[in-house]
Design a protein around this motif. Structure first.
Motif, PDB file in Angstrom:
ATOM      1  N   THR A 241     -28.735   6.596  -4.466  1.00  0.00           N
ATOM      2  CA  THR A 241     -28.480   5.347  -5.417  1.00  0.00           C
ATOM      3  C   THR A 241     -27.117   4.786  -5.033  1.00  0.00           C
TER       4      THR A 241
ATOM      5  N   ALA B  58     -29.286  -4.018  -6.641  1.00  0.00           N
ATOM      6  CA  ALA B  58     -30.803  -4.756  -6.800  1.00  0.00           C
ATOM      7  C   ALA B  58     -31.511  -4.443  -5.432  1.00  0.00           C
ATOM      8  N   LYS B  59     -32.599  -4.411  -5.671  1.00  0.00           N
ATOM      9  CA  LYS B  59     -33.415  -3.813  -4.625  1.00  0.00           C
ATOM     10  C   LYS B  59     -33.744  -5.025  -3.517  1.00  0.00           C
ATOM     11  N   ALA B  60     -33.544  -6.351  -3.741  1.00  0.00           N
ATOM     12  CA  ALA B  60     -33.370  -7.231  -2.729  1.00  0.00           C
ATOM     13  C   ALA B  60     -32.241  -7.085  -1.758  1.00  0.00           C
ATOM     14  N   GLN B  61     -30.966  -6.706  -2.304  1.00  0.00           N
ATOM     15  CA  GLN B  61     -29.949  -6.664  -1.869  1.00  0.00           C
ATOM     16  C   GLN B  61     -29.872  -5.144  -1.062  1.00  0.00           C
ATOM     17  N   LEU B  62     -30.512  -4.306  -1.627  1.00  0.00           N
ATOM     18  CA  LEU B  62     -30.706  -2.960  -0.814  1.00  0.00           C
ATOM     19  C   LEU B  62     -31.695  -3.136   0.343  1.00  0.00           C
ATOM     20  N   LYS B  63     -32.440  -3.835   0.138  1.00  0.00           N
ATOM     21  CA  LYS B  63     -33.603  -4.199   1.434  1.00  0.00           C
ATOM     22  C   LYS B  63     -32.787  -5.022   2.568  1.00  0.00           C
TER      23      LYS B  63
ATOM     24  N   THR C 135     -30.360  -2.553   4.102  1.00  0.00           N
ATOM     25  CA  THR C 135     -30.949  -1.615   4.868  1.00  0.00           C
ATOM     26  C   THR C 135     -31.251  -2.138   6.098  1.00  0.00           C
TER      27      THR C 135
END
Length: 110
Positions: free
Chosen positions: A59, A81-86, A89
């Motif tokens: 995390t 946030a999931k969008a920022q992580l994607k 990545t």
């Protein structure tokens, strides 16, 4: 003596947090001297990813957005946030591919 024990315990807790997650802060962090811990975060998510070195990432915690529940409760960090992580990545994967291509070119040049 008790103060030293508390400091030692605090250091142990900080070192354990890297396993739970990596901390970043645009406000308080540093990519040069950061450690990815709660007290000494990295400045950027990319540096945190490079520090971990491989997927899946633990995390990643970032500064809370001003209107988030974490900010309202006074928390210093919230999960990315999931969008920022994607997005990050994908950028990290590009960096890895570039580094691999550079290494391959250097080996072939020899």
């Amino acid at each position: 003596m008790a103060e030293t024990a508390v400091e030692d315990l605090g250091d142990k807790v900080d070192s354990m947090k890297i396993a739970e997650g990596v901390y970043t802060s645009e406000l308080r962090g540093s990519d040069d001297s950061g450690e990815g811990t709660y007290k000494v975060p990295f400045k950027t998510v990319m540096k945190a990813m490079k520090h971990v070195g491989k997927e899946p990432f633990p995390t990643i915690f970032v500064d809370p957005k001003p209107d988030s529940e974490a900010a309202k409760s006074g928390a210093k960090y919230e999960p990315i946030a999931k969008a920022q992580l994607k997005k990050m990545t994908k950028l990290w994967q590009q960096e890895v591919r570039k580094a691999e291509a550079r290494e391959k070119a250097e080996r072939e040049a020899k």
